[in-house]
Design a protein around this motif. Structure first.
Motif, mmCIF file in Angstrom:
data_model
loop_
_atom_site.group_PDB
_atom_site.id
_atom_site.type_symbol
_atom_site.label_atom_id
_atom_site.label_comp_id
_atom_site.label_asym_id
_atom_site.label_seq_id
_atom_site.Cartn_x
_atom_site.Cartn_y
_atom_site.Cartn_z
ATOM 1 N N VAL A 79 -4.096 -8.983 -0.261
ATOM 2 C CA VAL A 79 -4.533 -8.835 -1.943
ATOM 3 C C VAL A 79 -4.410 -10.449 -1.736
ATOM 4 O O VAL A 79 -3.198 -10.896 -1.230
ATOM 5 C CB VAL A 79 -4.059 -9.077 -2.609
ATOM 6 C CG1 VAL A 79 -4.376 -9.428 -4.307
ATOM 7 C CG2 VAL A 79 -3.600 -7.173 -2.602
ATOM 8 N N VAL A 80 -5.929 -11.595 -1.799
ATOM 9 C CA VAL A 80 -5.019 -13.056 -1.776
ATOM 10 C C VAL A 80 -5.709 -13.482 -3.033
ATOM 11 O O VAL A 80 -7.034 -12.650 -3.410
ATOM 12 C CB VAL A 80 -6.142 -13.151 -0.817
ATOM 13 C CG1 VAL A 80 -7.890 -13.260 -0.376
ATOM 14 C CG2 VAL A 80 -5.648 -15.025 -0.404
ATOM 15 N N ALA A 81 -5.679 -14.541 -4.178
ATOM 16 C CA ALA A 81 -6.277 -15.029 -4.843
ATOM 17 C C ALA A 81 -7.137 -16.224 -4.711
ATOM 18 O O ALA A 81 -8.654 -15.791 -5.738
ATOM 19 C CB ALA A 81 -4.502 -15.829 -5.293
ATOM 20 N N ASP A 131 -0.712 2.828 2.999
ATOM 21 C CA ASP A 131 0.204 2.659 3.576
ATOM 22 C C ASP A 131 1.219 1.948 3.153
ATOM 23 O O ASP A 131 2.764 2.235 3.078
ATOM 24 C CB ASP A 131 0.805 3.121 5.037
ATOM 25 C CG ASP A 131 0.213 4.181 5.394
ATOM 26 O OD1 ASP A 131 -0.578 4.966 4.535
ATOM 27 O OD2 ASP A 131 -0.905 4.420 6.908
ATOM 28 N N GLY A 132 0.371 0.620 3.032
ATOM 29 C CA GLY A 132 1.361 -0.874 2.166
ATOM 30 C C GLY A 132 0.882 -1.646 1.922
ATOM 31 O O GLY A 132 -1.064 -1.553 2.457
ATOM 32 N N ILE A 133 1.140 -2.678 1.586
ATOM 33 C CA ILE A 133 0.287 -3.737 0.575
ATOM 34 C C ILE A 133 0.982 -5.105 0.890
ATOM 35 O O ILE A 133 2.201 -4.893 0.936
ATOM 36 C CB ILE A 133 0.398 -3.789 -0.769
ATOM 37 C CG1 ILE A 133 -0.140 -2.519 -1.405
ATOM 38 C CG2 ILE A 133 -0.320 -5.242 -1.575
ATOM 39 C CD1 ILE A 133 -0.432 -2.136 -3.292
ATOM 40 N N ILE A 153 4.977 3.296 -1.599
ATOM 41 C CA ILE A 153 4.213 2.406 -0.557
ATOM 42 C C ILE A 153 5.280 0.860 -0.321
ATOM 43 O O ILE A 153 5.173 -0.009 -1.449
ATOM 44 C CB ILE A 153 3.579 1.721 -1.144
ATOM 45 C CG1 ILE A 153 2.054 3.193 -1.521
ATOM 46 C CG2 ILE A 153 2.035 0.843 -0.640
ATOM 47 C CD1 ILE A 153 0.848 3.036 -2.439
ATOM 48 N N PRO A 154 5.000 0.573 0.648
ATOM 49 C CA PRO A 154 6.082 -1.042 0.729
ATOM 50 C C PRO A 154 5.045 -2.035 0.844
ATOM 51 O O PRO A 154 4.008 -1.721 0.234
ATOM 52 C CB PRO A 154 6.849 -1.029 2.341
ATOM 53 C CG PRO A 154 5.918 -0.457 3.022
ATOM 54 C CD PRO A 154 5.508 0.471 1.326
ATOM 55 N N VAL A 155 6.181 -3.523 0.029
ATOM 56 C CA VAL A 155 5.254 -4.908 -0.249
ATOM 57 C C VAL A 155 5.434 -5.965 0.126
ATOM 58 O O VAL A 155 6.405 -5.533 0.011
ATOM 59 C CB VAL A 155 5.041 -5.061 -2.196
ATOM 60 C CG1 VAL A 155 4.279 -6.268 -2.156
ATOM 61 C CG2 VAL A 155 4.175 -3.496 -2.999
#
Length: 356
Positions: A79-81, A131-133, A153-155
């Motif tokens: 995820v990017v802004a 699986d992850g973010i 879900i690890p971030v």
């Protein structure tokens, strides 16, 4: 010639299965599964036979079916802004390649810095059962963090940090970077040093500003001015015009990232008619490719982006795959030291004291 209508009773071609591949290759079905499972072990001879049989039969493993069995999709959400800053396209490419090399697929989502926009994107990622973010330049609310935590879900936050103990983060050492920039400008004879800060709503902007203050304080100086440039070219340009509107102008500007530093330099040279570094020295932060171009030749703090990417991927996959080291399963706050890259945008005023 008339068209022949489709025959509703015609039998669809049979789907090629793993059993078919195993039969042709002369191996077990579990061997076929290992060959097509990232990270699983299979000898080179077995892998060669299985892949040759799969190619001959036109077999493709059913990734969705496998995810139902294993409970893992091997998909990571990025995820990017925003991508205007050259640092983020580079980082996303490196993250994508590193994850793909480890057998993971990547979904990239754009999200604004608003709470609503980020919430919608993260909810989509949860729906995809990633699986992850990994978030880059995006903040996580307490509610979003709780939902990811509840879903297991690890971030990992990349180039951004928060105080929430449930979140891992990987950044350069931004406080040290701001400190190093300040001391370099002091050491080259500058005394009226201003700072066009990165957005103060982000840890990166705050930490670089804090390091800058600390560096000047240790040198017995105070900032000539500190203005929030919000990581925006337009805002940074307006801040530059404000800084140089009076006669008591700065002799140097430390800028919170290269993206803004280019705007500061363009404004100084083309709007205000000042020479860089003859009249004003400029230091940036990131060391994006454009910084080394002759048009800018920008002195800057280089972010160790490859080391940051490696640490991010290792940290995230260690949590996903249940690393044998229990310590690596806990959220981590990783800071990696950057490097001062000296170029032509800083004038050494210590050699001109008699003539200035």
């Amino acid at each position: 010639m008339t068209d022949v209508p489709p025959n509703p009773d015609a039998k669809a071609p049979d789907r090629v299965t793993a059993q078919d591949v195993a039969r042709l290759a002369g191996v077990s079905q579990s061997a076929v599964s290992r060959v097509f499972t990232p990270g699983a072990s299979a000898s080179k001879a077995t892998a060669a036979k299985v892949r040759a049989a799969a190619e001959q039969l036109g077999y493709r493993p059913n990734i969705l079916a496998r995810s139902l069995i294993t409970g893992r999709t091997r998909i990571i959400g990025l995820v990017v802004a925003y991508l205007e800053n050259q640092f983020y396209p580079i980082a996303l490419e490196l993250l994508s390649r590193a994850l793909q090399a480890r057998g993971y697929h990547v979904l990239i989502f754009m999200a604004g810095n608003s709470t609503e926009g980020v919430s919608e994107v993260v909810q989509e990622l949860l729906d995809y059962q990633v699986d992850g973010i990994i978030t880059a330049s995006v903040a996580m609310t307490n509610d979003l963090t709780a939902r990811c935590d509840a879903a297991g879900i690890p971030v990992v936050m990349f180039n951004r940090g928060q105080s929430d103990p449930r979140l891992s983060e990987v950044t350069s050492d931004n406080i040290l970077g701001g400190y190093t920039a300040a001391l370099h400008l002091v050491a080259t004879g500058h005394r009226r040093i201003a700072h066009v800060m990165g957005w103060q709503g982000a840890s990166t902007g705050r930490d670089r500003a804090q390091g800058f203050r600390n560096g000047l304080s240790d040198a017995g100086l105070t900032p000539a001015a500190m203005i929030d440039g919000r990581f925006s070219r337009e805002t940074a340009a307006a801040a530059t015009r404000a800084l140089f509107a009076s006669g008591d102008r700065p002799d140097a500007v430390f800028v919170g990232n290269d993206h803004m530093a280019f705007a500061v330099m363009d404004t100084l040279r083309f709007d205000l008619g000042l020479a860089v570094p003859g009249d004003v020295s400029v230091v940036g932060y990131d060391d994006v490719p454009l910084a080394s171009w002759p048009a800018y030749d920008l002195t800057t703090i280089r972010q160790p982006v490859r080391r940051m990417v490696d640490a991010t991927v290792d940290l995230l996959l260690g949590q996903i795959e249940g690393d044998a080291d229990p310590g690596r399963l806990r959220p981590h706050k990783i800071r990696i030291e950057g490097t001062l890259i000296k170029r032509g945008s800083v004038r050494d005023r210590t050699h001109h004291e008699d003539t200035d």
